[in-house]
Design a protein around this motif. Structure first.
Motif, PDB file in Angstrom:
ATOM      1  N   LEU A  88      23.535  30.883  -2.449  1.00 58.33           N
ATOM      2  CA  LEU A  88      24.293  32.107  -2.324  1.00 58.33           C
ATOM      3  C   LEU A  88      24.571  32.414  -0.848  1.00 58.33           C
ATOM      4  CD1 LEU A  88      25.526  34.497  -3.837  1.00 58.33           C
ATOM      5  CD2 LEU A  88      23.349  35.668  -3.547  1.00 58.33           C
ATOM      6  N   GLY A  89      25.829  32.371  -0.467  1.00 58.35           N
ATOM      7  CA  GLY A  89      26.221  32.721   0.896  1.00 58.35           C
ATOM      8  C   GLY A  89      26.147  31.607   1.907  1.00 58.35           C
ATOM      9  N   VAL A  90      25.839  30.378   1.485  1.00 57.25           N
ATOM     10  CA  VAL A  90      25.760  29.242   2.406  1.00 57.25           C
ATOM     11  C   VAL A  90      26.569  28.087   1.820  1.00 57.25           C
ATOM     12  CG1 VAL A  90      24.257  27.565   3.546  1.00 57.25           C
ATOM     13  CG2 VAL A  90      23.481  29.917   3.235  1.00 57.25           C
ATOM     14  N   ILE A  91      27.428  27.511   2.636  1.00 57.98           N
ATOM     15  CA  ILE A  91      28.227  26.364   2.209  1.00 57.98           C
ATOM     16  C   ILE A  91      27.842  25.168   3.072  1.00 57.98           C
ATOM     17  CG2 ILE A  91      30.548  25.419   1.980  1.00 57.98           C
ATOM     18  CD1 ILE A  91      31.532  28.354   1.723  1.00 57.98           C
ATOM     19  N   LEU A  92      27.477  24.060   2.428  1.00 58.15           N
ATOM     20  CA  LEU A  92      27.138  22.821   3.120  1.00 58.15           C
ATOM     21  C   LEU A  92      28.298  21.852   2.960  1.00 58.15           C
ATOM     22  CD1 LEU A  92      23.477  22.425   1.813  1.00 58.15           C
ATOM     23  CD2 LEU A  92      24.236  23.495   3.943  1.00 58.15           C
ATOM     24  N   ASP A  93      28.715  21.212   4.040  1.00 59.88           N
ATOM     25  CA  ASP A  93      29.827  20.262   4.024  1.00 59.88           C
ATOM     26  C   ASP A  93      29.316  18.864   4.363  1.00 59.88           C
ATOM     27  OD1 ASP A  93      31.844  22.247   3.540  1.00 59.88           O
ATOM     28  OD2 ASP A  93      31.651  22.835   5.643  1.00 59.88           O
ATOM     29  N   TYR A  94      29.833  17.871   3.636  1.00 56.96           N
ATOM     30  CA  TYR A  94      29.381  16.488   3.781  1.00 56.96           C
ATOM     31  C   TYR A  94      30.551  15.558   4.074  1.00 56.96           C
ATOM     32  CZ  TYR A  94      25.293  18.421   1.457  1.00 56.96           C
ATOM     33  OH  TYR A  94      24.205  19.190   1.134  1.00 56.96           O
ATOM     34  N   ASP A  95      30.245  14.443   4.745  1.00 52.94           N
ATOM     35  CA  ASP A  95      31.270  13.432   4.990  1.00 52.94           C
ATOM     36  C   ASP A  95      31.245  12.395   3.869  1.00 52.94           C
ATOM     37  OD1 ASP A  95      29.119  11.718   5.520  1.00 52.94           O
ATOM     38  OD2 ASP A  95      29.533  11.572   7.668  1.00 52.94           O
ATOM     39  N   GLU A  96      32.053  11.355   4.018  1.00 53.26           N
ATOM     40  CA  GLU A  96      32.191  10.333   2.986  1.00 53.26           C
ATOM     41  C   GLU A  96      30.882   9.602   2.693  1.00 53.26           C
ATOM     42  OE1 GLU A  96      35.484   6.997   1.801  1.00 53.26           O
ATOM     43  OE2 GLU A  96      35.177   7.437   3.920  1.00 53.26           O
ATOM     44  N   ALA A  97      30.016   9.472   3.713  1.00 54.99           N
ATOM     45  CA  ALA A  97      28.739   8.775   3.547  1.00 54.99           C
ATOM     46  C   ALA A  97      27.640   9.691   3.009  1.00 54.99           C
ATOM     47  CB  ALA A  97      28.305   8.161   4.880  1.00 54.99           C
ATOM     48  N   GLY A  98      27.961  10.965   2.794  1.00 51.90           N
ATOM     49  CA  GLY A  98      26.959  11.899   2.287  1.00 51.90           C
ATOM     50  C   GLY A  98      26.155  12.589   3.367  1.00 51.90           C
ATOM     51  N   ASN A  99      26.534  12.404   4.634  1.00 54.58           N
ATOM     52  CA  ASN A  99      25.838  13.056   5.745  1.00 54.58           C
ATOM     53  C   ASN A  99      26.275  14.508   5.864  1.00 54.58           C
ATOM     54  OD1 ASN A  99      24.592  10.607   6.680  1.00 54.58           O
ATOM     55  ND2 ASN A  99      26.596  10.019   7.446  1.00 54.58           N
ATOM     56  N   LEU A 100      25.333  15.374   6.206  1.00 52.70           N
ATOM     57  CA  LEU A 100      25.643  16.778   6.435  1.00 52.70           C
ATOM     58  C   LEU A 100      26.470  16.896   7.703  1.00 52.70           C
ATOM     59  CD1 LEU A 100      25.216  19.740   5.564  1.00 52.70           C
ATOM     60  CD2 LEU A 100      23.169  19.732   7.013  1.00 52.70           C
ATOM     61  N   VAL A 101      27.657  17.468   7.585  1.00 57.43           N
ATOM     62  CA  VAL A 101      28.575  17.614   8.710  1.00 57.43           C
ATOM     63  C   VAL A 101      28.483  19.021   9.298  1.00 57.43           C
ATOM     64  CG1 VAL A 101      31.016  17.649   9.350  1.00 57.43           C
ATOM     65  CG2 VAL A 101      30.161  15.873   7.827  1.00 57.43           C
ATOM     66  N   SER A 102      28.439  20.019   8.417  1.00 56.70           N
ATOM     67  CA  SER A 102      28.400  21.397   8.896  1.00 56.70           C
ATOM     68  C   SER A 102      27.820  22.309   7.823  1.00 56.70           C
ATOM     69  CB  SER A 102      29.804  21.887   9.276  1.00 56.70           C
ATOM     70  OG  SER A 102      30.652  21.894   8.149  1.00 56.70           O
ATOM     71  N   LEU A 103      27.461  23.502   8.264  1.00 53.63           N
ATOM     72  CA  LEU A 103      27.053  24.530   7.318  1.00 53.63           C
ATOM     73  C   LEU A 103      27.704  25.828   7.738  1.00 53.63           C
ATOM     74  CD1 LEU A 103      24.646  26.676   8.353  1.00 53.63           C
ATOM     75  CD2 LEU A 103      23.338  24.590   8.297  1.00 53.63           C
ATOM     76  N   GLU A 104      28.024  26.633   6.752  1.00 51.86           N
ATOM     77  CA  GLU A 104      28.699  27.901   6.998  1.00 51.86           C
ATOM     78  C   GLU A 104      27.903  29.008   6.313  1.00 51.86           C
ATOM     79  OE1 GLU A 104      33.170  29.784   6.535  1.00 51.86           O
ATOM     80  OE2 GLU A 104      32.681  27.904   5.544  1.00 51.86           O
ATOM     81  N   VAL A 105      27.634  30.068   7.060  1.00 51.35           N
ATOM     82  CA  VAL A 105      26.916  31.221   6.524  1.00 51.35           C
ATOM     83  C   VAL A 105      27.933  32.351   6.356  1.00 51.35           C
ATOM     84  CG1 VAL A 105      25.074  32.897   6.896  1.00 51.35           C
ATOM     85  CG2 VAL A 105      24.794  30.528   7.689  1.00 51.35           C
ATOM     86  N   LEU A 106      28.105  32.779   5.109  1.00 55.42           N
ATOM     87  CA  LEU A 106      29.011  33.885   4.809  1.00 55.42           C
ATOM     88  C   LEU A 106      28.276  35.203   5.014  1.00 55.42           C
ATOM     89  CD1 LEU A 106      30.450  32.412   1.499  1.00 55.42           C
ATOM     90  CD2 LEU A 106      31.282  32.048   3.827  1.00 55.42           C
ATOM     91  N   ASP A 107      29.014  36.274   5.295  1.00 55.84           N
ATOM     92  CA  ASP A 107      28.398  37.584   5.573  1.00 55.84           C
ATOM     93  C   ASP A 107      27.307  37.432   6.633  1.00 55.84           C
ATOM     94  OD1 ASP A 107      29.941  38.860   3.535  1.00 55.84           O
ATOM     95  OD2 ASP A 107      28.516  38.113   2.049  1.00 55.84           O
ATOM     96  N   ALA A 108      27.665  36.752   7.711  1.00 59.46           N
ATOM     97  CA  ALA A 108      26.688  36.369   8.733  1.00 59.46           C
ATOM     98  C   ALA A 108      25.979  37.552   9.366  1.00 59.46           C
ATOM     99  CB  ALA A 108      27.368  35.532   9.810  1.00 59.46           C
ATOM    100  N   TRP A 109      26.681  38.631   9.594  1.00 56.81           N
ATOM    101  CA  TRP A 109      26.051  39.775  10.255  1.00 56.81           C
ATOM    102  C   TRP A 109      24.878  40.281   9.426  1.00 56.81           C
ATOM    103  CZ3 TRP A 109      26.872  41.419  15.095  1.00 56.81           C
ATOM    104  CH2 TRP A 109      26.216  42.580  15.483  1.00 56.81           C
TER     105      TRP A 109
END
Length: 95
Positions: A29-50
């Motif tokens: 809830l409120g966190v998005i994890l992004d992966y590349d083609e090899a399955g490596n974690l590329v980035s994470l995004e925190v929604l409602d960060a404040w």
């Protein structure tokens, strides 16, 4: 690594590597994890960060020298063995 705070959308994004995304996982809830083609974690995004992380434009970077364990000293690291740098940018972007 880049850390970006977007005050318009109230999101904090941590980009670990600059590579194309092929999959996103928003199971947390409120966190998005992004992966590349090899399955490596590329980035994470925190929604409602404040609300979730408070002061989302403030970053502390802890650099632990080689040979120093994070478990040292009863389960916690000692700041005197490390270099800490706090970065605050009112524009919301820290590079």
């Amino acid at each position: 690594m880049r850390v970006i705070y977007d005050s318009e959308t109230d999101t904090r994004t941590v980009i670990f590597i600059d590579t194309p995304l092929v999959e996103s996982d928003d199971d947390w809830l409120g966190v998005i994890l992004d992966y590349d083609e090899a399955g490596n974690l590329v980035s994470l995004e925190v929604l409602d960060a404040w609300r979730r992380v408070g002061l989302p434009y403030r970053i502390e970077c802890l650099v632990v020298p080689s040979g120093v364990s994070l478990e040292e000293g009863g389960g916690g690291y000692h700041l005197e063995h490390s270099t800490v740098r706090t970065i605050e940018d009112s524009r919301g972007e820290v590079k």
